[in-house]
Design a protein around this motif. Structure first.
Motif, PDB file in Angstrom:
ATOM      1  N   ALA A 210      -6.253   5.841   3.412  1.00 25.99           N
ATOM      2  CA  ALA A 210      -5.772   7.167   3.837  1.00 25.99           C
ATOM      3  C   ALA A 210      -6.166   8.241   2.824  1.00 25.99           C
ATOM      4  N   GLY A 211      -6.550   7.808   1.615  1.00 22.16           N
ATOM      5  CA  GLY A 211      -7.008   8.753   0.598  1.00 22.16           C
ATOM      6  C   GLY A 211      -8.294   9.468   1.002  1.00 22.16           C
TER       7      GLY A 211
ATOM      8  N   VAL B  30      -2.161   0.550  -4.760  1.00 22.61           N
ATOM      9  CA  VAL B  30      -1.689  -0.746  -4.300  1.00 22.61           C
ATOM     10  C   VAL B  30      -0.782  -1.312  -5.403  1.00 22.61           C
TER      11      VAL B  30
ATOM     12  N   VAL C  14      -2.906  13.909   1.630  1.00 23.66           N
ATOM     13  CA  VAL C  14      -2.897  12.773   0.714  1.00 23.66           C
ATOM     14  C   VAL C  14      -3.513  13.217  -0.612  1.00 23.66           C
TER      15      VAL C  14
ATOM     16  N   GLU D 223      -3.082   7.617  -3.958  1.00 26.47           N
ATOM     17  CA  GLU D 223      -2.688   6.384  -3.286  1.00 26.47           C
ATOM     18  C   GLU D 223      -2.870   5.241  -4.252  1.00 26.47           C
TER      19      GLU D 223
ATOM     20  N   TRP E 259      -4.578   2.355   6.513  1.00 22.41           N
ATOM     21  CA  TRP E 259      -3.784   1.556   5.592  1.00 22.41           C
ATOM     22  C   TRP E 259      -4.557   0.372   5.043  1.00 22.41           C
ATOM     23  N   VAL E 260      -5.820   0.537   4.768  1.00 23.55           N
ATOM     24  CA  VAL E 260      -6.563  -0.530   4.105  1.00 23.55           C
ATOM     25  C   VAL E 260      -6.437  -0.297   2.595  1.00 23.55           C
ATOM     26  N   GLY E 261      -5.784  -1.238   1.911  1.00 31.94           N
ATOM     27  CA  GLY E 261      -5.616  -1.115   0.466  1.00 31.94           C
ATOM     28  C   GLY E 261      -6.653  -1.954  -0.244  1.00 31.94           C
TER      29      GLY E 261
ATOM     30  N   ASN F  20       0.846  -1.194   0.000  1.00 33.82           N
ATOM     31  CA  ASN F  20       0.000   0.000   0.000  1.00 33.82           C
ATOM     32  C   ASN F  20       0.882   1.245   0.000  1.00 33.82           C
TER      33      ASN F  20
ATOM     34  N   VAL G  56      -5.868   3.343  -1.310  1.00 33.86           N
ATOM     35  CA  VAL G  56      -5.581   3.109   0.098  1.00 33.86           C
ATOM     36  C   VAL G  56      -6.485   4.061   0.894  1.00 33.86           C
TER      37      VAL G  56
END
Lengths: 264, 260
Positions: B198-199, A198, A193, A196, B180-182, A184, B196
């Motif tokens: 946090a976005g 993965v 942010v 993001e 931090w959950v992707g 992640n 993720v």
């Protein structure tokens, strides 16, 4: 190839001057609509030879267009590749001068360093993992030489896939390369942010990107390989984020480390 | 600002679009003086009508939680809508695409409240204290008006809420680092989006704290047992009949649905 060496050289000089003089230009395929994939890479190879002749060291290779969804959209079966240079390397936490770039964007990636070279055909993820010496968090600063980002894939290949600068993370913790599809990543600009992703964004697994690079180079011919002890940037895990003078970029990789850079 | 009559009219138009599966012209065009407060009142009238017809409010959704989405709609804060109890699907569901007008899918986390929570001054840790479970959830968003839409169009249209699919592994708020959950979204076998959590404003509970404080202004809050969709951490993906969607949340499991 339909274009002679002199013409390819002239395109290479035009493109490299745009980089060195920080000048946006129109895309190569405007001047040469019939440019082939082979010719596009030949222009890139000319740019590389020009740099090497001046004493620039090639520090590694990079992959682009590594999203399967984007490849499907564009109707291509391969990603694209380019090279990175010693003067493109910026230390973690370092400054990048906006004056030297046209319209830079940053993207979070993972870099591979192999302990032995790999060349296709027939390279798969497993072979890449077995040949991997280490992996590193890395941020790539791309900077297309084309005005307003108006380009097509062949023009991007000729332009060394927009390669400009790169930063490798210095504070890292051990991370299993086989788990990179679950990595992640969060990219912050000035504390917020903004992107993001993965690891699986990169061709399902960043190691697949190295495998595809080895296979593409193997097809290219004798002597082309993914070298050992060179940095291989595997492609964006996040989208490319535009930056401006004064921006701080911090990229956090869960359980892996971080990378930061400052645009001045 | 609109009259109460125009606000009611706006809600009726939206109900009609929903019934006929046919988008209406943007309310911001029909009612050029519409403001954000009007848009929320139109949403209230829409919800009252649905409740009168037998639906129950099961919770809320939060939209525009990413900075990119806020910038795109010239907003500095999220928006919210209601989740009605007739909009739930289970993991593995075959969802009729014809239920929607212009469906798009988003990847989210849902919070299940273990206590009532009301503002003002609610912060992330108040949300965590009041949360019983956090669970992977997909949201189908839908547009009952024409596009392009002003923010007032979106808010009046129940913040574009369509349906919710809950699945995967429910966790308590401190079982995992919720920032931090992707998640990886595949459409017909190809990864289209990853993200993720946090976005979502840095922490998925941040939007919920915002929501609770916002609901306080109109005299309500969240109730025990209610569900809140905390906001998307991928871009929306267009959906058509025949699509198979698989979303892998890593240690939090996966959700798969198909559209027929």
């Amino acid at each position: 190839m339909a274009l002679d060496w002199k013409t390819l050289e002239a395109f290479a000089e035009h493109l490299e001057n745009a980089e060195l003089e920080r000048r946006a230009i129109t895309k190569i395929t405007d001047d040469c609509p019939d440019l082939s994939w082979e010719e596009a890479y030949a222009i890139q190879d000319c740019i590389r030879a020009r740099k090497v002749a001046r004493g620039v060291r090639i520090t590694g290779l990079k992959m682009g267009l590594t999203s399967l969804a984007k490849m499907t959209q564009m109707g291509v079966e391969d990603p694209i590749h380019g090279f990175i240079t010693d003067y493109g390397m910026v230390p973690d936490g370092g400054e990048i001068a906006m004056d030297a770039l046209i319209h830079p964007k940053v993207e979070a990636e993972v870099g591979f360093v192999l302990k032995r070279p790999l060349s296709g055909p027939g390279v798969d993820i497993d072979m890449v993992l077995a040949a991997t010496d280490r992996i590193v968090p890395a941020v790539e600063v791309i900077d297309s030489r084309y005005r307003d980002f108006r380009f097509d894939l062949k023009s991007v290949i000729a332009d060394n896939t927009s390669a400009a600068r790169y930063v490798v993370g210095s504070s890292t913790t051990p991370f299993a390369a086989s788990d990179l599809h679950r990595l992640n990543v969060v990219l912050e600009k000035n504390g917020s942010v903004v992107a993001e992703g993965v690891g699986a964004t990169v061709l399902g697994h960043p190691a697949a990107s190295v495998a595809m690079l080895a296979n593409m180079l193997g097809r290219k011919g004798e002597g082309w390989e993914v070298p050992a002890e060179a940095l291989i940037l595997t492609g964006g895990i996040t989208e490319a984020v535009p930056v401006a003078r004064g921006d701080w970029i911090d990229v956090r990789y869960k359980d892996f480390g971080s990378v930061s850079l400052h645009f001045v | 600002m609109l009259s109460e009559e125009d606000r009611r009219k706006g809600a009726e138009l939206l109900l009609q679009a929903e019934r006929e599966r046919k988008p209406i012209p943007q309310l911001s065009k029909t009612f050029p003086d519409i403001e954000i407060e009007d848009a929320y009142r139109i949403q209230d009238y829409w919800a009252q009508a649905r409740i009168a017809a037998g639906a129950r409010v099961a919770g809320h959704k939060i939209g525009l939680t990413s900075r990119a989405m806020q910038l795109a709609s010239k907003m500095t804060e999220p928006d919210y809508g209601r989740i009605l109890d007739d909009a739930f699907y289970n993991d593995g569901a075959r969802i009729p695409a014809s239920r929607f007008i212009k469906p798009r899918l988003e990847v989210e986390l849902a919070f299940i409240m273990g206590e009532d929570l009301a503002g003002p001054g609610v912060r992330i840790y108040d949300v965590l204290r009041a949360t019983e479970f956090v669970v992977p959830a997909l949201e189908v968003i839908d547009y009952r008006t024409e596009v392009p839409r002003a923010i007032t169009d979106t808010i009046a249209d129940n913040a574009a809420f369509g349906s919710i699919v809950v699945g995967g592994r429910p966790v308590r708020p401190f079982d995992v680092d919720l920032r931090w959950v992707g998640a990886t979204l595949s459409q017909n076998g190809i990864i289209e989006e990853t993200g993720v959590s946090a976005g979502i404003m840095g922490h998925p509970a941040a939007g919920i704290a915002w929501l609770v404080n916002k609901l306080h202004v109109v005299g309500t809050g969240l109730e025990k047992g209610q569900i809140v969709l905390a906001g998307s951490f991928t871009r929306p993906v267009d959906i058509t009949a025949g699509d198979i969607i698989q979303v892998d949340y890593g240690p939090l499991g996966a959700i798969g649905v198909s559209f027929i």
